[in-house]
Motif scaffolding. Sequence first.
Motif, mmCIF file in Angstrom:
data_model
loop_
_atom_site.group_PDB
_atom_site.id
_atom_site.type_symbol
_atom_site.label_atom_id
_atom_site.label_comp_id
_atom_site.label_asym_id
_atom_site.label_seq_id
_atom_site.Cartn_x
_atom_site.Cartn_y
_atom_site.Cartn_z
ATOM 1 N N PHE A 11 0.836 -1.204 0.000
ATOM 2 C CA PHE A 11 0.000 0.000 0.000
ATOM 3 C C PHE A 11 0.867 1.248 0.000
ATOM 4 N N GLU A 12 0.261 2.359 -0.390
ATOM 5 C CA GLU A 12 0.921 3.654 -0.520
ATOM 6 C C GLU A 12 0.457 4.593 0.587
ATOM 7 N N VAL A 13 1.359 5.498 0.989
ATOM 8 C CA VAL A 13 1.035 6.504 1.996
ATOM 9 C C VAL A 13 1.632 7.832 1.531
ATOM 10 N N SER A 14 0.861 8.908 1.606
ATOM 11 C CA SER A 14 1.374 10.238 1.284
ATOM 12 C C SER A 14 2.153 10.781 2.473
ATOM 13 N N LEU A 41 -1.273 4.106 9.897
ATOM 14 C CA LEU A 41 -2.317 3.200 10.388
ATOM 15 C C LEU A 41 -3.565 3.252 9.508
ATOM 16 N N GLN A 42 -3.953 4.439 9.078
ATOM 17 C CA GLN A 42 -5.136 4.566 8.220
ATOM 18 C C GLN A 42 -4.924 3.883 6.880
ATOM 19 N N ALA A 43 -3.756 4.056 6.278
ATOM 20 C CA ALA A 43 -3.466 3.418 4.988
ATOM 21 C C ALA A 43 -3.402 1.901 5.138
ATOM 22 N N ALA A 44 -2.761 1.427 6.197
ATOM 23 C CA ALA A 44 -2.678 -0.020 6.430
ATOM 24 C C ALA A 44 -4.062 -0.606 6.682
ATOM 25 N N CYS A 45 -4.884 0.106 7.438
ATOM 26 C CA CYS A 45 -6.240 -0.363 7.725
ATOM 27 C C CYS A 45 -7.064 -0.476 6.448
ATOM 28 N N ALA A 46 -7.000 0.544 5.603
ATOM 29 C CA ALA A 46 -7.758 0.522 4.345
ATOM 30 C C ALA A 46 -7.304 -0.634 3.459
ATOM 31 N N ALA A 47 -5.989 -0.826 3.339
ATOM 32 C CA ALA A 47 -5.467 -1.918 2.506
ATOM 33 C C ALA A 47 -5.865 -3.275 3.073
ATOM 34 N N ILE A 62 9.571 -7.185 5.142
ATOM 35 C CA ILE A 62 9.008 -5.843 5.013
ATOM 36 C C ILE A 62 9.889 -5.041 4.073
ATOM 37 N N ASP A 63 9.249 -4.415 3.093
ATOM 38 C CA ASP A 63 9.936 -3.552 2.143
ATOM 39 C C ASP A 63 9.384 -2.142 2.297
ATOM 40 N N LEU A 64 10.273 -1.170 2.313
ATOM 41 C CA LEU A 64 9.893 0.234 2.393
ATOM 42 C C LEU A 64 10.546 0.971 1.236
ATOM 43 N N ILE A 65 9.737 1.639 0.427
ATOM 44 C CA ILE A 65 10.242 2.482 -0.655
ATOM 45 C C ILE A 65 9.851 3.913 -0.319
ATOM 46 N N ALA A 127 11.242 11.784 -6.423
ATOM 47 C CA ALA A 127 9.859 12.159 -6.692
ATOM 48 C C ALA A 127 9.680 13.637 -6.369
ATOM 49 N N GLU A 128 8.615 14.231 -6.853
ATOM 50 C CA GLU A 128 8.349 15.643 -6.564
ATOM 51 C C GLU A 128 7.826 15.845 -5.148
ATOM 52 N N GLU A 129 7.066 14.883 -4.645
ATOM 53 C CA GLU A 129 6.469 14.968 -3.312
ATOM 54 C C GLU A 129 6.883 13.763 -2.480
ATOM 55 N N PHE A 130 6.888 13.933 -1.166
ATOM 56 C CA PHE A 130 7.172 12.816 -0.275
ATOM 57 C C PHE A 130 6.010 11.832 -0.259
ATOM 58 N N SER A 131 6.325 10.550 -0.375
ATOM 59 C CA SER A 131 5.359 9.468 -0.212
ATOM 60 C C SER A 131 6.171 8.193 0.006
ATOM 61 N N TYR A 132 5.469 7.129 0.367
ATOM 62 C CA TYR A 132 6.174 5.872 0.526
ATOM 63 C C TYR A 132 5.246 4.695 0.289
ATOM 64 N N GLN A 133 5.872 3.581 -0.014
ATOM 65 C CA GLN A 133 5.161 2.329 -0.237
ATOM 66 C C GLN A 133 5.670 1.312 0.777
ATOM 67 N N VAL A 134 4.731 0.573 1.341
ATOM 68 C CA VAL A 134 5.068 -0.477 2.289
ATOM 69 C C VAL A 134 4.569 -1.801 1.724
ATOM 70 N N ARG A 135 5.394 -2.814 1.855
ATOM 71 C CA ARG A 135 5.008 -4.171 1.468
ATOM 72 C C ARG A 135 5.333 -5.093 2.632
ATOM 73 N N VAL A 136 4.322 -5.839 3.068
ATOM 74 C CA VAL A 136 4.502 -6.857 4.116
ATOM 75 C C VAL A 136 4.112 -8.179 3.504
ATOM 76 N N ALA A 137 4.958 -9.194 3.686
ATOM 77 C CA ALA A 137 4.678 -10.502 3.085
ATOM 78 C C ALA A 137 5.126 -11.612 4.015
ATOM 79 N N ALA A 138 4.407 -12.703 3.920
ATOM 80 C CA ALA A 138 4.820 -13.917 4.641
ATOM 81 C C ALA A 138 6.017 -14.522 3.917
ATOM 82 N N VAL A 139 6.945 -15.070 4.668
ATOM 83 C CA VAL A 139 8.070 -15.789 4.081
ATOM 84 C C VAL A 139 8.002 -17.227 4.568
ATOM 85 N N PRO A 140 8.531 -18.138 3.785
ATOM 86 C CA PRO A 140 8.478 -19.543 4.177
ATOM 87 C C PRO A 140 9.152 -19.792 5.525
ATOM 88 N N ASP A 141 8.615 -20.691 6.304
ATOM 89 C CA ASP A 141 9.247 -21.060 7.577
ATOM 90 C C ASP A 141 10.667 -21.525 7.328
#
Length: 143
Positions: A11-14, A41-47, A62-65, A127-141
């Motif tokens: 998901f994306e966050v401004s 929290l609002q962006a994560a909740c919506a996603a 976890i990936d943060l761009i 980028a012209e404006e600040f924003s970020y993308q978060v990715r959370v994923a399960a990884v194999p045990d």
Amino acid sequence: MQDTRALTLTFEVSGLPPVKTEALSIFAAGHRQATRVRALLQAACAAAQETGWTPLSGPVEIDLILRCPPGHRTSDASTLLGGVCAVLQDKKRVSNIGLAHLGVLVDVALYDDDRQIRRLSYLEQPAEEFSYQVRVAAVPDGV
């Protein structure tokens, strides 16, 4: 029966991510990171609601761009990742401060605890404006 839960959430966050730079909890009422914490929290909740996400209890990555104007570097990668990870884990274990000011957002959690993190990545993009993308994923045990 097949497990149909989403195992990756992106998901994306401004604006800028919350940073974790001091001993004072970023969840404390009136903390200087409060606006950033609430936006994440609002962006994560919506996603999570959109995808039917349920908090992961196994290993995660976890990936943060971070997107920012050239020459306007913000905090370092470790404080940005620390802030994002603190916000996205289950906050119910933060019992030494009151969380009532977060309202229903106190229940937003994408995984249980930071100890589950097996992989972290951070990338900056111009980028012209600040924003970020978060990715959370399960990884194999076992990773």
